[in-house]
Write an enzyme that holds these catalytic residues in place. Structure first.
Site, PDB file in Angstrom:
ATOM      1  N   HIS A   1      39.251  38.981  44.418  1.00  0.00           N
ATOM      2  CA  HIS A   1      38.885  37.896  45.162  1.00  0.00           C
ATOM      3  C   HIS A   1      39.948  37.502  45.449  1.00  0.00           C
ATOM      4  O   HIS A   1      40.077  36.147  44.578  1.00  0.00           O
ATOM      5  CB  HIS A   1      37.270  37.559  44.959  1.00  0.00           C
ATOM      6  CG  HIS A   1      36.813  37.466  46.796  1.00  0.00           C
ATOM      7  ND1 HIS A   1      36.594  37.795  47.214  1.00  0.00           N
ATOM      8  CD2 HIS A   1      36.808  35.601  47.306  1.00  0.00           C
ATOM      9  CE1 HIS A   1      35.910  37.046  48.407  1.00  0.00           C
ATOM     10  NE2 HIS A   1      36.503  35.936  48.144  1.00  0.00           N
TER      11      HIS A   1
ATOM     12  N   SER B   1      37.764  36.768  52.957  1.00  0.00           N
ATOM     13  CA  SER B   1      36.456  36.625  52.615  1.00  0.00           C
ATOM     14  C   SER B   1      35.152  35.840  53.746  1.00  0.00           C
ATOM     15  O   SER B   1      35.463  37.062  54.493  1.00  0.00           O
ATOM     16  CB  SER B   1      37.308  35.231  51.743  1.00  0.00           C
ATOM     17  OG  SER B   1      35.630  34.933  50.537  1.00  0.00           O
TER      18      SER B   1
ATOM     19  N   ASP C   1      35.797  41.509  41.438  1.00  0.00           N
ATOM     20  CA  ASP C   1      35.418  40.328  42.410  1.00  0.00           C
ATOM     21  C   ASP C   1      33.973  40.662  42.430  1.00  0.00           C
ATOM     22  O   ASP C   1      33.461  42.150  43.038  1.00  0.00           O
ATOM     23  CB  ASP C   1      35.466  41.010  44.155  1.00  0.00           C
ATOM     24  CG  ASP C   1      35.365  40.027  45.267  1.00  0.00           C
ATOM     25  OD1 ASP C   1      34.517  39.405  45.244  1.00  0.00           O
ATOM     26  OD2 ASP C   1      35.930  40.169  46.807  1.00  0.00           O
TER      27      ASP C   1
END
Length: 316
Positions: A280, A156, A250
């Site tokens: 995610h 991320s 996501d």
């Protein structure tokens, strides 16, 4: 592919109670505490032998004379690899403990020393401080573990920082990197691609969450176009071999796919690993979601293959 049934149950369970208060309506410390509570599983190794990995905290000096912590994970097996790991959590929320289990798995699976960097976080330390700390951590890792294949990895927000470190390594030429591991990176600060996604909300991470994260990380709009922030439009030439993981459900999925396409068009060896049915953050869900564990193994197997190909003797 449908949303994984374990994740579907988790989302349904959350929706059945009082709707969770979005991070943007909490204080930063409240948001951090909630994130820690949701993802931290101290010293979990998800089925690994108890002695598979040892961990020791260290202190790293930064470019501005400050210092940050890092956690050095040493596996029982040694493949002569080292990984600088940059944690996710929207730049604001994650820390060494939230990603402890993921780093243990990474070290044990790849036989690599893993240096997890606790870069300073916004809003107390907005861009470019987290990136500069990430670069300092990568340079410390290279000095401390010379002669090893060096990978920059992150999930991320940490994946976005990993790309920024790779740009610095390419442009300065004094930090050799063997490969990049990017797990569902945020690369489009305009969020136009994410906003157009059919998964913009309702799957744990939302576009509104990303708006808040970018406002914390890059509060000055003049810097949103910097190459280290607007990663999708940066010069990607000359980067090391890259393994890029995306998740189907996501908001950042489509920009991850576009990044893989741009890397390929720029002459970078890239392998995109899709995460069918996943959301995610799945790399931190390996103990709860079997499909997340299986996809994470596939990602690490691909990185292992990339590193083996780099060290294999070449035909003459």
């Amino acid at each position: 592919m449908p949303l994984d049934r374990f994740l579907r149950s988790l989302i349904a369970w959350q929706s059945a109670g009082d709707p969770p208060v979005p991070d943007r309506f909490l204080t930063v410390e409240q948001a951090r505490e909630r994130y820690r509570a949701s993802v931290s599983r101290p010293h979990r190794e998800d089925g690994l032998p108890p002695t598979a990995v040892t961990a020791v905290d260290q202190t790293i000096g930064t470019a501005d004379g400050a210092s940050i912590r890092c956690r050095v994970y040493t596996p029982a097996s040694d493949e002569r690899r080292v990984i600088t790991y940059l944690h996710g959590g929207g730049w604001v929320l994650g820390d060494l403990d939230t990603h402890d289990g993921a780093c243990r798995i990474l070290a044990a699976t790849l036989g690599a020393v893993v240096v997890s960097a606790d870069y300073r976080r916004p809003p107390e330390f907005p861009y470019p401080t987290p990136l500069r700390d990430a670069v300092a951590a990568a340079r410390w890792t290279a000095r401390s573990f010379p002669g090893r294949d060096h990978v920059i990895a992150g999930d991320s927000a940490g994946a976005g920082l990993s790309l920024g470190v790779a740009f610095d390594a390419r442009d300065t030429g004094d930090l050799p990197l063997a490969a990049l591991l990017l797990m569902y990176p945020p690369v489009d600060p305009s969020l136009r691609i994410a906003s157009a996604s059919e998964h913009a909300e309702g799957y744990l991470l939302t576009v509104a969450d990303m708006v808040w994260s970018y406002e914390m990380y890059v509060p000055d709009p003049r810097h949103r176009g910097d190459p280290a922030v607007d990663l999708l439009n940066a010069d990607l030439r000359g980067l090391p071999a890259t393994v890029l993981a995306t998740a189907e459900f996501d908001p950042l999925h489509d920009e991850g796919v576009r990044l893989a396409e741009r890397l390929d068009a720029s002459g970078v060896s890239v392998c995109e690993i899709p995460g069918p049915g996943l959301v995610h953050g799945y790399f931190l869900m390996q103990d709860m979601v079997p499909a997340a564990a299986a996809c994470s193994r596939l990602v690490l197997e691909k990185l292992h293959a990339v590193l083996r190909s780099l060290s294999a003797p070449r035909a003459t």
